[in-house]
Write a protein that holds these residues in place. Structure first.
Motif, short mmCIF file in Angstrom:
data_model
loop_
_atom_site.label_atom_id
_atom_site.label_comp_id
_atom_site.label_asym_id
_atom_site.label_seq_id
_atom_site.Cartn_x
_atom_site.Cartn_y
_atom_site.Cartn_z
N GLY A 33 -13.17 9.57 1.85
CA GLY A 33 -14.42 8.84 1.59
C GLY A 33 -14.14 7.45 1.08
O GLY A 33 -13.01 7.12 0.71
N TYR A 34 -15.16 6.63 1.08
CA TYR A 34 -15.07 5.25 0.60
C TYR A 34 -16.49 4.79 0.31
O TYR A 34 -17.46 5.45 0.67
CB TYR A 34 -14.40 4.35 1.65
N ASP A 35 -16.62 3.64 -0.35
CA ASP A 35 -17.93 3.01 -0.49
C ASP A 35 -17.77 1.50 -0.32
O ASP A 35 -16.67 1.02 -0.01
CB ASP A 35 -18.60 3.40 -1.81
N ILE A 36 -18.85 0.76 -0.52
CA ILE A 36 -18.81 -0.68 -0.22
C ILE A 36 -17.89 -1.47 -1.14
O ILE A 36 -17.52 -2.59 -0.82
CB ILE A 36 -20.23 -1.32 -0.30
N HIS A 37 -17.51 -0.90 -2.29
CA HIS A 37 -16.57 -1.58 -3.18
C HIS A 37 -15.12 -1.30 -2.78
O HIS A 37 -14.20 -1.79 -3.41
CB HIS A 37 -16.76 -1.11 -4.62
N MET A 38 -14.94 -0.49 -1.73
CA MET A 38 -13.61 0.01 -1.32
C MET A 38 -13.06 0.98 -2.34
O MET A 38 -11.83 1.21 -2.36
CB MET A 38 -12.62 -1.13 -1.03
N ASN A 39 -13.94 1.53 -3.20
CA ASN A 39 -13.53 2.74 -3.90
C ASN A 39 -13.18 3.76 -2.82
O ASN A 39 -13.86 3.84 -1.79
CB ASN A 39 -14.68 3.29 -4.76
N LEU A 40 -12.11 4.52 -3.05
CA LEU A 40 -11.60 5.42 -2.02
C LEU A 40 -11.44 6.84 -2.55
O LEU A 40 -11.13 7.02 -3.73
CB LEU A 40 -10.22 4.96 -1.54
N VAL A 41 -11.63 7.81 -1.68
CA VAL A 41 -11.22 9.19 -1.98
C VAL A 41 -10.08 9.54 -1.05
O VAL A 41 -10.22 9.44 0.17
CB VAL A 41 -12.36 10.20 -1.76
N LEU A 42 -8.95 9.91 -1.64
CA LEU A 42 -7.80 10.35 -0.85
C LEU A 42 -7.50 11.82 -1.17
O LEU A 42 -7.58 12.22 -2.34
CB LEU A 42 -6.56 9.51 -1.19
N ASP A 43 -7.14 12.55 -0.14
CA ASP A 43 -6.76 13.96 -0.31
C ASP A 43 -5.27 14.12 -0.05
O ASP A 43 -4.69 13.36 0.72
CB ASP A 43 -7.54 14.80 0.71
N GLU A 44 -4.65 15.11 -0.67
CA GLU A 44 -3.22 15.38 -0.46
C GLU A 44 -2.43 14.09 -0.63
O GLU A 44 -1.55 13.77 0.15
CB GLU A 44 -2.99 15.99 0.93
N THR A 45 -2.78 13.37 -1.70
CA THR A 45 -2.18 12.06 -1.95
C THR A 45 -0.75 12.20 -2.45
O THR A 45 -0.45 13.03 -3.32
CB THR A 45 -3.00 11.32 -3.03
N GLU A 46 0.11 11.37 -1.92
CA GLU A 46 1.48 11.25 -2.41
C GLU A 46 1.70 9.81 -2.85
O GLU A 46 1.24 8.88 -2.19
CB GLU A 46 2.48 11.58 -1.30
N GLU A 47 2.39 9.67 -3.97
CA GLU A 47 2.79 8.32 -4.38
C GLU A 47 4.16 8.06 -3.76
O GLU A 47 5.09 8.86 -3.88
CB GLU A 47 2.85 8.22 -5.91
N ILE A 48 4.27 6.91 -3.07
CA ILE A 48 5.48 6.59 -2.32
C ILE A 48 6.32 5.60 -3.12
O ILE A 48 5.80 4.60 -3.61
CB ILE A 48 5.12 5.93 -0.96
N GLU A 49 7.60 5.92 -3.26
CA GLU A 49 8.54 4.97 -3.89
C GLU A 49 9.75 4.84 -2.99
O GLU A 49 10.34 5.83 -2.58
CB GLU A 49 8.95 5.46 -5.28
N ASN A 50 10.12 3.61 -2.68
CA ASN A 50 11.26 3.36 -1.78
C ASN A 50 11.12 4.15 -0.48
O ASN A 50 12.10 4.71 0.03
CB ASN A 50 12.57 3.72 -2.48
N GLY A 51 9.90 4.22 0.02
CA GLY A 51 9.67 4.85 1.33
C GLY A 51 9.61 6.36 1.30
O GLY A 51 9.40 7.00 2.33
N GLU A 52 9.77 6.97 0.11
CA GLU A 52 9.73 8.43 0.04
C GLU A 52 8.64 8.91 -0.91
O GLU A 52 8.30 8.23 -1.87
CB GLU A 52 11.09 8.96 -0.46
N ALA A 53 8.12 10.12 -0.62
CA ALA A 53 7.11 10.72 -1.48
C ALA A 53 7.74 11.05 -2.83
O ALA A 53 8.63 11.90 -2.91
CB ALA A 53 6.54 11.98 -0.83
N ALA A 54 7.32 10.36 -3.89
CA ALA A 54 7.93 10.54 -5.21
C ALA A 54 7.18 11.58 -6.03
O ALA A 54 7.76 12.24 -6.89
CB ALA A 54 7.97 9.22 -5.95
N ARG A 55 5.87 11.67 -5.83
CA ARG A 55 5.11 12.72 -6.52
C ARG A 55 3.80 13.01 -5.79
O ARG A 55 3.26 12.15 -5.11
CB ARG A 55 4.88 12.37 -7.98
N LYS A 56 3.35 14.24 -5.95
CA LYS A 56 2.10 14.68 -5.32
C LYS A 56 0.97 14.56 -6.32
O LYS A 56 1.09 15.00 -7.45
CB LYS A 56 2.24 16.14 -4.85
N LEU A 57 -0.13 13.95 -5.88
CA LEU A 57 -1.25 13.69 -6.79
C LEU A 57 -2.51 14.45 -6.37
O LEU A 57 -3.51 14.38 -7.07
CB LEU A 57 -1.56 12.19 -6.83
#
Lengths: 72, 72, 72, 72, 72, 72, 72
Positions: A33-57
């Motif tokens: 999801g998103y809205d006009i402010h570009m607030n976003l909803v992400l699912d199964e989010t991973e934080e990427i560090e140096n091109g790799e999934a560093a943690r699951k959020l």
């Protein structure tokens, strides 16, 4: 054919996106999801560090003013 | 099914959330309320440092412009 | 003849643009869309470092508040 | 029961609050008023450093955009 | 005779201007357009470093929130 | 009795105030006026450094977004 | 007698003002115009460094969000 920024977000719903934030964080997730402010909803989010999934959020709501760009 | 960012916050009411702030702080608490600016009310809030509860803050009202993301 | 900033973006649609961001990033891509906030859609986007394409980003939606300038 | 952020401020009127500011300052005082921007009026305000009252500021009007969080 | 800021920009259309940006950049170009946000269109833009034209940028659309001042 | 932030400013008109700015400056002066943005007019303004009047600035119009707090 | 901030600017038209900017610059010039954002038009502007006129800038349009304070 020209497309408005929010049109692209709409077409990207339920698919994978990369989100770059102003603080340097990179998220990869499924755009739920998103809205006009570009607030976003992400699912199964991973934080990427140096091109790799560093943690699951899991599900995250990102406040739009942190976004640099979104890439479907 | 697409969901707007504020819908997710609404569904998360009375449940636990992680809140990341722009100044690096991480809060964990029970989401008691929010508004369209993403101002938040958290109950039984703990400030997290290095993955551990570093101090108890009780109820806090977070001004929305400090928020990077909220994770239910 | 005077031209408003958004007129220039409109004339630049489907053509190549350089976009400078506040965090120092430079993007080169094809302008696919924009809105009144200068949110942008770029296609076949490349991130430029030291004058060379450093990485390919495909389609990106840039949040307008990151933009310093856009050069068609 | 969900509560909006400004409801909490309203309930906290005339009672003690801790206010964390973006510049690192911490104020402790009695909440005498607020508005929708989270501009605040504090009475008998003390600036806290290292957990102790470092100086007395009396009545202060805090501009809301400085606030990180308010804790009743 | 008092003149509003946008009046000055209007009078400066099609003439040379210096634009100072918040990030330290200095542009010199011909003012082709502007809007109420001080978004600007410059033609034959040069980036100035140490008082000399360091690179040619052609036409640029500058997002107004980057502007410190404009000097016709 | 609750008092809105602008009420306090109104009551403080023609009296002395301390104004702390985001850039670290401290002003002491007589509050001659304000508006809803917390833009301020100070008379007989002194800039305070290390608790002492370091220079006299006379009348100043402070843009509200610089203000951290105002203390009557 | 209370005076609103823009009243003071209005009274200062065609007279000399000092303008302090957030980036540390100090301008001295003749106030030719302003608007509600505190965008300013200065004539015969000089940039002041260490209390002396370091360079002449002629007419400048200052974007209001750069202003810390204006002193007539």
């Amino acid at each position: 054919m020209a497309q408005r920024p929010l049109d692209i977000l709409n077409e990207s719903l339920n698919g994978p996106v990369i989100v770059k934030l102003k603080d340097g964080r990179t998220f990869r997730g499924e755009l739920q999801g998103y809205d006009i402010h570009m607030n976003l909803v992400l699912d199964e989010t991973e934080e990427i560090e140096n091109g790799e999934a560093a943690r699951k959020l899991g599900t995250v709501v990102v406040r739009g003013d942190n976004v640099v760009y979104i890439s479907p």
